[in-house]
Design a protein around this motif. Structure first.
Motif, mmCIF file in Angstrom:
data_model
loop_
_atom_site.group_PDB
_atom_site.id
_atom_site.type_symbol
_atom_site.label_atom_id
_atom_site.label_comp_id
_atom_site.label_asym_id
_atom_site.label_seq_id
_atom_site.Cartn_x
_atom_site.Cartn_y
_atom_site.Cartn_z
ATOM 1 N N ALA A 11 0.878 -1.258 -0.023
ATOM 2 C CA ALA A 11 0.165 -0.011 -0.130
ATOM 3 C C ALA A 11 0.856 1.093 -0.098
ATOM 4 N N GLU A 12 2.006 1.267 0.607
ATOM 5 C CA GLU A 12 2.851 2.354 0.859
ATOM 6 C C GLU A 12 3.242 2.549 -0.699
ATOM 7 N N ALA A 13 3.754 1.480 -1.296
ATOM 8 C CA ALA A 13 4.291 1.640 -2.607
ATOM 9 C C ALA A 13 3.292 2.515 -3.687
ATOM 10 N N GLN A 14 2.201 1.789 -3.291
ATOM 11 C CA GLN A 14 1.104 2.382 -4.354
ATOM 12 C C GLN A 14 0.617 3.781 -4.206
ATOM 13 N N LEU A 15 0.832 4.097 -2.811
ATOM 14 C CA LEU A 15 0.220 5.468 -2.516
ATOM 15 C C LEU A 15 1.060 6.543 -2.440
ATOM 16 N N SER A 16 2.587 6.413 -2.735
ATOM 17 C CA SER A 16 3.402 6.973 -2.493
ATOM 18 C C SER A 16 3.550 8.364 -3.239
ATOM 19 N N ALA A 17 2.938 8.255 -4.460
ATOM 20 C CA ALA A 17 3.014 9.536 -5.315
ATOM 21 C C ALA A 17 1.756 10.405 -5.013
ATOM 22 N N VAL A 18 0.732 9.873 -4.215
ATOM 23 C CA VAL A 18 -0.353 10.743 -3.983
ATOM 24 C C VAL A 18 -0.115 12.066 -3.122
ATOM 25 N N ASP A 19 -0.556 13.233 -3.682
ATOM 26 C CA ASP A 19 -0.530 14.742 -3.179
ATOM 27 C C ASP A 19 -1.717 14.688 -2.338
ATOM 28 N N TRP A 20 -1.643 14.270 -0.959
ATOM 29 C CA TRP A 20 -2.794 14.298 -0.211
ATOM 30 C C TRP A 20 -3.496 15.632 0.094
ATOM 31 N N PRO A 21 -2.492 16.830 0.129
ATOM 32 C CA PRO A 21 -3.079 18.266 0.541
ATOM 33 C C PRO A 21 -4.063 18.739 -0.537
ATOM 34 N N GLN A 22 -3.758 18.348 -1.912
ATOM 35 C CA GLN A 22 -4.688 18.637 -2.836
ATOM 36 C C GLN A 22 -6.273 18.584 -2.849
ATOM 37 N N TYR A 23 -6.478 17.501 -1.796
ATOM 38 C CA TYR A 23 -7.722 16.994 -1.674
ATOM 39 C C TYR A 23 -8.500 17.626 -0.476
ATOM 40 N N ASP A 24 -9.628 17.999 -0.730
ATOM 41 C CA ASP A 24 -10.585 18.784 0.281
ATOM 42 C C ASP A 24 -11.211 17.785 1.282
ATOM 43 N N ASP A 25 -11.405 16.306 0.882
ATOM 44 C CA ASP A 25 -12.160 15.511 1.374
ATOM 45 C C ASP A 25 -11.433 14.439 1.140
ATOM 46 N N VAL A 26 -11.100 13.039 2.009
ATOM 47 C CA VAL A 26 -10.671 11.855 1.642
ATOM 48 C C VAL A 26 -11.418 10.932 2.448
ATOM 49 N N LEU A 27 -11.729 9.735 1.842
ATOM 50 C CA LEU A 27 -12.569 8.800 2.345
ATOM 51 C C LEU A 27 -11.855 7.551 1.977
ATOM 52 N N PHE A 28 -11.437 6.553 3.203
ATOM 53 C CA PHE A 28 -10.946 5.319 2.886
ATOM 54 C C PHE A 28 -12.010 4.331 3.132
ATOM 55 N N LEU A 29 -12.173 3.538 2.149
ATOM 56 C CA LEU A 29 -12.803 2.214 2.111
ATOM 57 C C LEU A 29 -12.434 0.948 2.238
ATOM 58 N N SER A 30 -12.354 0.242 3.224
ATOM 59 C CA SER A 30 -11.704 -1.036 3.766
ATOM 60 C C SER A 30 -12.443 -2.178 4.020
ATOM 61 N N LYS A 31 -11.638 -3.312 3.686
ATOM 62 C CA LYS A 31 -12.495 -4.746 3.996
ATOM 63 C C LYS A 31 -11.359 -5.465 4.672
ATOM 64 N N SER A 32 -11.897 -6.375 5.693
ATOM 65 C CA SER A 32 -10.927 -7.169 6.245
ATOM 66 C C SER A 32 -9.628 -6.643 6.727
ATOM 67 N N ILE A 33 -8.599 -7.351 6.537
ATOM 68 C CA ILE A 33 -7.253 -7.042 6.863
ATOM 69 C C ILE A 33 -6.807 -5.365 6.244
ATOM 70 N N GLY A 34 -7.565 -5.184 5.102
ATOM 71 C CA GLY A 34 -7.317 -3.977 4.536
ATOM 72 C C GLY A 34 -7.823 -2.727 5.495
ATOM 73 N N THR A 35 -8.779 -3.035 6.633
ATOM 74 C CA THR A 35 -9.242 -2.128 7.556
ATOM 75 C C THR A 35 -7.996 -1.785 8.420
ATOM 76 N N ALA A 36 -6.955 -2.908 8.929
ATOM 77 C CA ALA A 36 -5.853 -2.534 9.588
ATOM 78 C C ALA A 36 -4.814 -1.730 8.749
ATOM 79 N N VAL A 37 -4.609 -2.089 7.410
ATOM 80 C CA VAL A 37 -3.811 -1.137 6.378
ATOM 81 C C VAL A 37 -4.186 0.319 6.298
ATOM 82 N N SER A 38 -5.511 0.364 6.298
ATOM 83 C CA SER A 38 -5.984 1.691 6.066
ATOM 84 C C SER A 38 -5.906 2.638 7.170
ATOM 85 N N ALA A 39 -6.150 1.952 8.546
ATOM 86 C CA ALA A 39 -5.941 2.752 9.743
ATOM 87 C C ALA A 39 -4.457 2.894 10.055
#
Length: 254
Positions: free
Chosen positions: A64-92
């Motif tokens: 997940a770190e590798a896939q999200l490394s290029a995201v410019d988070w400050p440009q977004y006014d609102d961010v929503l994480f949808l997660s499932k199972s072990i992905g809930t731990a990854v997103s948290a």
């Protein structure tokens, strides 16, 4: 701009029902950018083994770190994480370690999830989920201050295997829109005014306002020529104004 990020589970990819339809609901609420993560993990024996589960988490988190490394988070006014199972731990963990202000929807979270203290989150879990002990996860959610929607006899896919699935899906979508997202934003998908949410009214007001109650049973829907008003507003003026012509009487016929 508004961004939704999907953190799938192992074997539960982003096009499976919970994550797919959640993205659709989020799009209706104005989330115009989407990122879908993909994991690669082939080891078995995770269930009932905290050590193996932790190893899987570390591997998936690194991906997940590798896939999200290029995201410019400050440009977004609102961010929503949808997660499932072990992905809930990854997103948290990702939100916590990067200090990302976001809302989180946690589908079938694990005990590990709440050890990572997800913030601003809403969780969904079934009592028949073989991957989680519902009572211990519910206790962890309470301790973390996370609202948990618990569904009787639902499994790890939040399904019960009978006709109750339709009712369950309806309650799930209601909770998702009302509690997970801003209810006013969710109304945009059906073109409601976001500042006029639907709610129960006072029957006394409608009983007093009789001048718009003469529509016949076979014509229950308003037409373009009909004069539609809100009772609460109209009551202020009806005492001094001429009474409106009743809809459905002979004077309206052609």
């Amino acid at each position: 701009m508004k961004l939704v990020v999907c953190f799938p589970g192992i074997g539960y990819h982003c096009d499976k029902p919970l994550l797919y339809y959640s993205r659709k609901l989020a799009a209706c609420a104005g989330y115009d950018h989407t990122l879908l993560l993909q994991y690669t993990y082939h080891k078995d024996g995770l269930r009932g083994s905290p050590a193996a589960l932790r190893e899987a988490f570390d591997t998936l988190y690194a991906q997940a770190e590798a896939q999200l490394s290029a995201v410019d988070w400050p440009q977004y006014d609102d961010v929503l994480f949808l997660s499932k199972s072990i992905g809930t731990a990854v997103s948290a963990a990702f939100a916590q370690r990067h200090g990302i202000p976001c809302r989180q929807i946690l589908y079938t979270p694990l005990s590990l999830t709440f050890a990572l203290a997800p913030q601003n989150a809403l969780a969904f879990l079934g009592t028949a989920d073989p991957w989680s002990d519902a009572s211990s996860v519910a206790a962890a959610a309470r301790a973390n201050g996370t609202k948990l929607c618990l569904y009787e006899n639902a499994n790890h896919s939040l399904e019960t295997g009978d006709d109750d699935d339709l009712a369950l899906f309806k309650t799930f979508t209601d909770s998702f829109i009302i509690d997970g997202l801003d209810a006013r934003l969710g109304m945009r998908c059906i073109r409601f005014d976001r500042y006029l949410p639907a709610r129960k009214g006072n029957r006394f007001l409608s009983k007093l306002h009789q001048c718009h109650r003469q529509q016949s049973d076979r014509n229950l829907f308003a037409r373009g020529c009909h004069h539609i008003e809100f009772p609460l507003i109209r009551l202020r003026h009806d005492f001094t104004c001429q009474r409106d012509q009743a809809v459905g009487f002979a004077r309206h016929s052609r």
